[in-house]
Motif scaffolding. Sequence first.
Motif, mmCIF file in Angstrom:
data_model
loop_
_atom_site.group_PDB
_atom_site.id
_atom_site.type_symbol
_atom_site.label_atom_id
_atom_site.label_comp_id
_atom_site.label_asym_id
_atom_site.label_seq_id
_atom_site.Cartn_x
_atom_site.Cartn_y
_atom_site.Cartn_z
ATOM 1 N N VAL A 51 4.813 -75.593 -4.235
ATOM 2 C CA VAL A 51 3.536 -74.964 -3.918
ATOM 3 C C VAL A 51 3.525 -73.609 -4.618
ATOM 4 C CG1 VAL A 51 2.027 -74.082 -2.106
ATOM 5 C CG2 VAL A 51 3.404 -76.135 -1.680
ATOM 6 N N GLY A 52 2.534 -73.409 -5.485
ATOM 7 C CA GLY A 52 2.438 -72.164 -6.238
ATOM 8 C C GLY A 52 1.228 -71.360 -5.837
ATOM 9 N N ILE A 53 1.384 -70.039 -5.847
ATOM 10 C CA ILE A 53 0.277 -69.126 -5.573
ATOM 11 C C ILE A 53 -0.386 -68.798 -6.896
ATOM 12 C CG2 ILE A 53 -0.370 -66.874 -4.652
ATOM 13 C CD1 ILE A 53 2.131 -67.055 -2.843
ATOM 14 N N THR A 101 4.928 -57.591 -4.569
ATOM 15 C CA THR A 101 4.886 -56.145 -4.401
ATOM 16 C C THR A 101 5.046 -55.773 -2.931
ATOM 17 O OG1 THR A 101 3.454 -55.949 -6.332
ATOM 18 C CG2 THR A 101 3.523 -54.051 -4.845
ATOM 19 N N THR A 102 4.347 -56.492 -2.043
ATOM 20 C CA THR A 102 4.437 -56.207 -0.606
ATOM 21 C C THR A 102 4.969 -57.399 0.196
ATOM 22 O OG1 THR A 102 2.178 -56.963 -0.136
ATOM 23 C CG2 THR A 102 2.474 -54.617 -0.754
ATOM 24 N N GLY A 103 4.810 -58.595 -0.308
ATOM 25 C CA GLY A 103 5.190 -59.810 0.419
ATOM 26 C C GLY A 103 4.041 -60.424 1.190
ATOM 27 N N ASN A 104 2.906 -59.725 1.278
ATOM 28 C CA ASN A 104 1.777 -60.238 2.051
ATOM 29 C C ASN A 104 1.224 -61.552 1.512
ATOM 30 O OD1 ASN A 104 1.878 -58.198 3.940
ATOM 31 N ND2 ASN A 104 0.431 -56.898 2.850
ATOM 32 N N ALA A 109 0.435 -67.270 2.285
ATOM 33 C CA ALA A 109 0.597 -68.626 1.749
ATOM 34 C C ALA A 109 1.344 -69.514 2.743
ATOM 35 C CB ALA A 109 1.329 -68.587 0.409
ATOM 36 N N ILE A 110 2.345 -68.966 3.396
ATOM 37 C CA ILE A 110 3.108 -69.737 4.388
ATOM 38 C C ILE A 110 2.201 -70.129 5.552
ATOM 39 C CG2 ILE A 110 4.981 -69.586 6.082
ATOM 40 C CD1 ILE A 110 6.450 -67.794 3.939
ATOM 41 N N ILE A 111 1.368 -69.209 6.006
ATOM 42 C CA ILE A 111 0.419 -69.520 7.076
ATOM 43 C C ILE A 111 -0.569 -70.582 6.611
ATOM 44 C CG2 ILE A 111 -1.514 -68.575 8.428
ATOM 45 C CD1 ILE A 111 0.148 -65.910 8.500
#
Length: 141
Positions: A51-53, A101-104, A109-111
């Motif tokens: 799964v890619g963002i 940069t922040t992990g947000n 994406a996980i949610i």
Amino acid sequence: MKFPEKYIKHGNFILHSGQTSDIFYDVNALLTDNFYLRYLLDEVPRSKHYVGIVTGGALIAIIAHIHHGRFPGSKFSMIKDGELKGEIPDRDWTLIDDVVTTGNSLLEAIITAGSKPKNIFVVVDRRERNENPEVNSIFEP
């Protein structure tokens, strides 16, 4: 390995996180270089579902899916505009993004995917500490 200098841009950039930086890691340009693309693919393990963002993470995920996708039923999906495109991943899936940069964006994406990935791979982790979520960074900044 350090991120290759020839793909680092210097200037005044607004990042996806909204932060500003004088350094921009041009992952899309790096993906056009066969040497670094092969290096990157060697670092991303085989997975039943990538799964890619969007954009850089999705490009890497589809390339990894094609390159490593020898598992019967191997799948590819992407996260775009807060929506999952493709099948919902269940277990043993790998999340891929280009620069953190922040992990947000990873947490979102996980949610969106509805479950925690087995692995998270990023090309570059700009954060001071590798936490929340913990990632495997392919290149050092």
